[in-house]
Motif scaffolding. Structure first.
Motif, PDB file in Angstrom:
ATOM      1  N   ILE A 198       0.877  -1.176   0.000  1.00 37.46           N
ATOM      2  CA  ILE A 198       0.000   0.000   0.000  1.00 37.46           C
ATOM      3  C   ILE A 198       0.910   1.221   0.000  1.00 37.46           C
ATOM      4  O   ILE A 198       1.770   1.355   0.879  1.00 37.46           O
ATOM      5  CB  ILE A 198      -0.928   0.023   1.216  1.00 37.46           C
ATOM      6  CG1 ILE A 198      -1.867  -1.187   1.196  1.00 37.46           C
ATOM      7  CG2 ILE A 198      -1.725   1.321   1.256  1.00 37.46           C
ATOM      8  CD1 ILE A 198      -2.737  -1.295   2.438  1.00 37.46           C
ATOM      9  N   ALA A 199       0.744   2.075  -1.017  1.00 35.20           N
ATOM     10  CA  ALA A 199       1.596   3.261  -1.165  1.00 35.20           C
ATOM     11  C   ALA A 199       0.765   4.525  -0.998  1.00 35.20           C
ATOM     12  O   ALA A 199      -0.375   4.600  -1.467  1.00 35.20           O
ATOM     13  CB  ALA A 199       2.278   3.255  -2.530  1.00 35.20           C
ATOM     14  N   ARG A 200       1.380   5.505  -0.325  1.00 33.76           N
ATOM     15  CA  ARG A 200       0.745   6.826  -0.193  1.00 33.76           C
ATOM     16  C   ARG A 200       1.592   7.845  -0.924  1.00 33.76           C
ATOM     17  O   ARG A 200       2.824   7.843  -0.798  1.00 33.76           O
ATOM     18  CB  ARG A 200       0.630   7.232   1.278  1.00 33.76           C
ATOM     19  CG  ARG A 200      -0.069   8.582   1.479  1.00 33.76           C
ATOM     20  CD  ARG A 200      -0.082   8.976   2.957  1.00 33.76           C
ATOM     21  NE  ARG A 200       1.258   9.281   3.440  1.00 33.76           N
ATOM     22  CZ  ARG A 200       1.849  10.467   3.284  1.00 33.76           C
ATOM     23  NH1 ARG A 200       1.227  11.443   2.627  1.00 33.76           N
ATOM     24  NH2 ARG A 200       3.058  10.671   3.768  1.00 33.76           N
ATOM     25  N   GLY A 201       0.926   8.719  -1.670  1.00 36.02           N
ATOM     26  CA  GLY A 201       1.688   9.728  -2.390  1.00 36.02           C
ATOM     27  C   GLY A 201       0.797  10.687  -3.156  1.00 36.02           C
ATOM     28  O   GLY A 201      -0.422  10.768  -2.929  1.00 36.02           O
ATOM     29  N   GLN A 202       1.417  11.410  -4.088  1.00 35.47           N
ATOM     30  CA  GLN A 202       0.738  12.431  -4.885  1.00 35.47           C
ATOM     31  C   GLN A 202       0.806  12.050  -6.357  1.00 35.47           C
ATOM     32  O   GLN A 202       1.854  11.665  -6.863  1.00 35.47           O
ATOM     33  CB  GLN A 202       1.397  13.799  -4.666  1.00 35.47           C
ATOM     34  CG  GLN A 202       0.800  14.916  -5.503  1.00 35.47           C
ATOM     35  CD  GLN A 202       1.547  16.228  -5.298  1.00 35.47           C
ATOM     36  OE1 GLN A 202       2.555  16.263  -4.622  1.00 35.47           O
ATOM     37  NE2 GLN A 202       1.040  17.290  -5.884  1.00 35.47           N
ATOM     38  N   VAL A 203      -0.333  12.205  -7.049  1.00 36.74           N
ATOM     39  CA  VAL A 203      -0.398  11.909  -8.472  1.00 36.74           C
ATOM     40  C   VAL A 203      -0.036  13.164  -9.258  1.00 36.74           C
ATOM     41  O   VAL A 203      -0.530  14.253  -8.968  1.00 36.74           O
ATOM     42  CB  VAL A 203      -1.796  11.412  -8.877  1.00 36.74           C
ATOM     43  CG1 VAL A 203      -1.880  11.191 -10.390  1.00 36.74           C
ATOM     44  CG2 VAL A 203      -2.131  10.124  -8.139  1.00 36.74           C
ATOM     45  N   ALA A 204       0.844  13.019 -10.246  1.00 38.54           N
ATOM     46  CA  ALA A 204       1.229  14.139 -11.098  1.00 38.54           C
ATOM     47  C   ALA A 204       1.666  13.579 -12.452  1.00 38.54           C
ATOM     48  O   ALA A 204       1.890  12.373 -12.615  1.00 38.54           O
ATOM     49  CB  ALA A 204       2.360  14.935 -10.455  1.00 38.54           C
ATOM     50  N   ILE A 205       1.773  14.477 -13.426  1.00 37.47           N
ATOM     51  CA  ILE A 205       2.192  14.093 -14.765  1.00 37.47           C
ATOM     52  C   ILE A 205       3.683  14.324 -14.913  1.00 37.47           C
ATOM     53  O   ILE A 205       4.212  15.363 -14.494  1.00 37.47           O
ATOM     54  CB  ILE A 205       1.414  14.880 -15.836  1.00 37.47           C
ATOM     55  CG1 ILE A 205      -0.027  14.378 -15.910  1.00 37.47           C
ATOM     56  CG2 ILE A 205       2.071  14.755 -17.206  1.00 37.47           C
ATOM     57  CD1 ILE A 205      -0.851  15.040 -16.974  1.00 37.47           C
ATOM     58  N   TYR A 206       4.367  13.351 -15.526  1.00 36.87           N
ATOM     59  CA  TYR A 206       5.785  13.503 -15.854  1.00 36.87           C
ATOM     60  C   TYR A 206       5.842  14.027 -17.287  1.00 36.87           C
ATOM     61  O   TYR A 206       5.585  13.281 -18.245  1.00 36.87           O
ATOM     62  CB  TYR A 206       6.498  12.164 -15.729  1.00 36.87           C
ATOM     63  CG  TYR A 206       7.987  12.233 -15.975  1.00 36.87           C
ATOM     64  CD1 TYR A 206       8.765  13.247 -15.426  1.00 36.87           C
ATOM     65  CD2 TYR A 206       8.615  11.285 -16.762  1.00 36.87           C
ATOM     66  CE1 TYR A 206      10.124  13.304 -15.645  1.00 36.87           C
ATOM     67  CE2 TYR A 206       9.980  11.328 -16.996  1.00 36.87           C
ATOM     68  CZ  TYR A 206      10.730  12.349 -16.430  1.00 36.87           C
ATOM     69  OH  TYR A 206      12.083  12.408 -16.654  1.00 36.87           O
ATOM     70  N   PRO A 207       6.160  15.313 -17.498  1.00 41.82           N
ATOM     71  CA  PRO A 207       5.990  15.931 -18.825  1.00 41.82           C
ATOM     72  C   PRO A 207       6.817  15.268 -19.925  1.00 41.82           C
ATOM     73  O   PRO A 207       6.363  15.161 -21.060  1.00 41.82           O
ATOM     74  CB  PRO A 207       6.442  17.385 -18.589  1.00 41.82           C
ATOM     75  CG  PRO A 207       6.309  17.597 -17.126  1.00 41.82           C
ATOM     76  CD  PRO A 207       6.599  16.288 -16.486  1.00 41.82           C
TER      77      PRO A 207
END
Length: 403
Positions: free
Chosen positions: A80-89
């Motif tokens: 189970i991972a906790r983190g932030q979703v973002a785009i790698y341009p």
């Protein structure tokens, strides 16, 4: 395509980045999946994919986070991972920037507790350098526990046995249930404001993890941290540390052990005081012996045996010293006076007034100014002033001879 704006790839990617960045739900998400394609480059960052039966998610965990992992990751491990979703341009893909990882077998309550502990640790609540020492002899001991539990009876019994007459103050609070965290925090605050309380014990007897949950709450941890006097946590659970144990200045395995830490044994203190008193008495006696021996040496000295003769010797020495000082001063003063007279004679010889007294004069323009050194500096008919040894002459030039 008429009237339709064409976007560059970077513009579309930036737009999607803004959409994802503005979605608060994606700023802190929990994701469960199986690790695959795990890579560990020399930078220390971790790159892997989380997948289930139908989807996959690219993940990255930077070295500053990955070094805190308590277990080793490997392909096929479910986490189970906790983190932030973002785009790698660069690649145009969305990925999860992982902050924490837990084994998938852990429940959400345990995950939330670990996240809270990590946050409190980052804030410095567990730092060893902030731990305060316990007082040697507290004037008053505060107790925060249930008024009907065995923990209170054990702490009172041990404290009275170790130091009969010790002042104990109870701030009652429930130790489990929904209201327990606030009651425990309020009791700590009351004892901290009471005055005269030098140390506080907060605790209860043993129990299950659920029974101890009040001592794993943020409100209790922060109340211990904010308490103005040292706090001993005695939750009575040997295997797991609660947040209260980690924040407190000292931890005891049981309430009885906490009382032993807080309250000294009176007879031991008395024995220690007796030892210190004996040591101080020996020190004073030694000083007296040294002073007495010194006094005896003084009494036997020549100055004490023949005081009048010793005074004559001292006076004679002072008289000789006075004569030598006076002779030295006279020699020094005479040399200075002779040098001053010589300088005075030299100055008088070089004085303009001395030159004038020998028949010479100084010619200058009326009203002062420098001496006239050459006849061509004046013209016929011009007035000049002639300074004599005594008095002045106001003259007019009739003729000029260039010489």
């Amino acid at each position: 395509m008429s009237g339709q704006r064409v976007l560059a790839v970077r513009e579309l990617t930036a737009y999607l980045q803004r959409l994802i960045g503005n979605d608060g739900r994606l700023a802190n998400v929990w994701v469960k999946g199986e690790i695959s394609n795990l890579r560990r480059p020399v930078s220390g960052h971790l790159y892997f994919t989380l997948k289930d039966q139908v989807a996959a998610l690219r993940c990255v965990m930077f070295q500053g986070r990955s070094r805190n992992l308590s277990f080793r990751l490997q392909d096929g491990l479910e986490i189970i991972a906790r983190g932030q979703v973002a785009i790698y341009p660069r690649d145009g893909v969305y990925q999860l920037y992982v902050a924490e990882i837990f084994p998938a077998g852990m429940g959400m309550a345990s995950l939330a507790l670990q996240e809270l502990a990590a946050r409190l640790e980052r804030e410095g609540l567990f730092a060893a350098e902030r731990k305060r020492p316990l007082p040697l002899l507290p004037r008053r001991v505060g107790l925060v526990t249930s008024p009907s539990g065995a923990a209170l009876r054990d702490m009172v019994t041990v404290s009275r046995r170790r130091f009969p007459g010790i002042d104990l103050v109870l701030a009652p609070a429930t130790v489990q249930g929904d209201t327990a965290p606030l009651e425990l925090a309020r009791a700590l605050e009351l004892l901290g404001k009471l005055g005269g309380v030098d140390v506080i014990i907060i605790g209860r007897g043993g129990g299950s993890a659920e029974d101890l949950s009040a001592f794993n709450t943020e409100v209790v941890a922060r109340a211990i941290y904010a308490c103005p006097v040292p706090v001993i946590a005695a939750v009575g659970h040997e295997t797991d540390l609660t947040l209260a144990d980690r924040v407190a200045d000292r931890r005891a395995p049981t309430p009885s052990a906490a009382a032993e830490l807080a309250v000294p044994v009176k007879t031991e203190l008395e024995e220690r005081l007796d030892i210190l008193a004996a040591r101080a008495r020996r020190g004073v006696e030694h000083r007296l012996q040294m002073a007495r021996a010194r006094l005896e040496r003084l009494v036997k000295s020549r100055g004490m045996a023949q005081p009048q003769q010793e005074l004559y010797y001292r006076q004679q020495y002072l008289d000789g010293l006075e004569q030598r000082l006076l002779a030295s001063w006279q020699r020094h003063y005479g040399a200075r006076e002779q040098a001053l007279q010589l300088l005075t004679a030299r100055l008088e010889a070089a004085s303009p007034l001395a030159i004038l007294s020998r028949g010479y004069a100084v010619c200058r323009r009326p009203g002062g100014g420098p001496p006239i050194r050459h006849s061509l500096e004046v013209a016929p008919g011009e007035k000049v002033e002639v300074v004599l040894s005594q008095g002045r002459l106001q003259c007019q030039v009739d003729d000029v001879d260039g010489g």
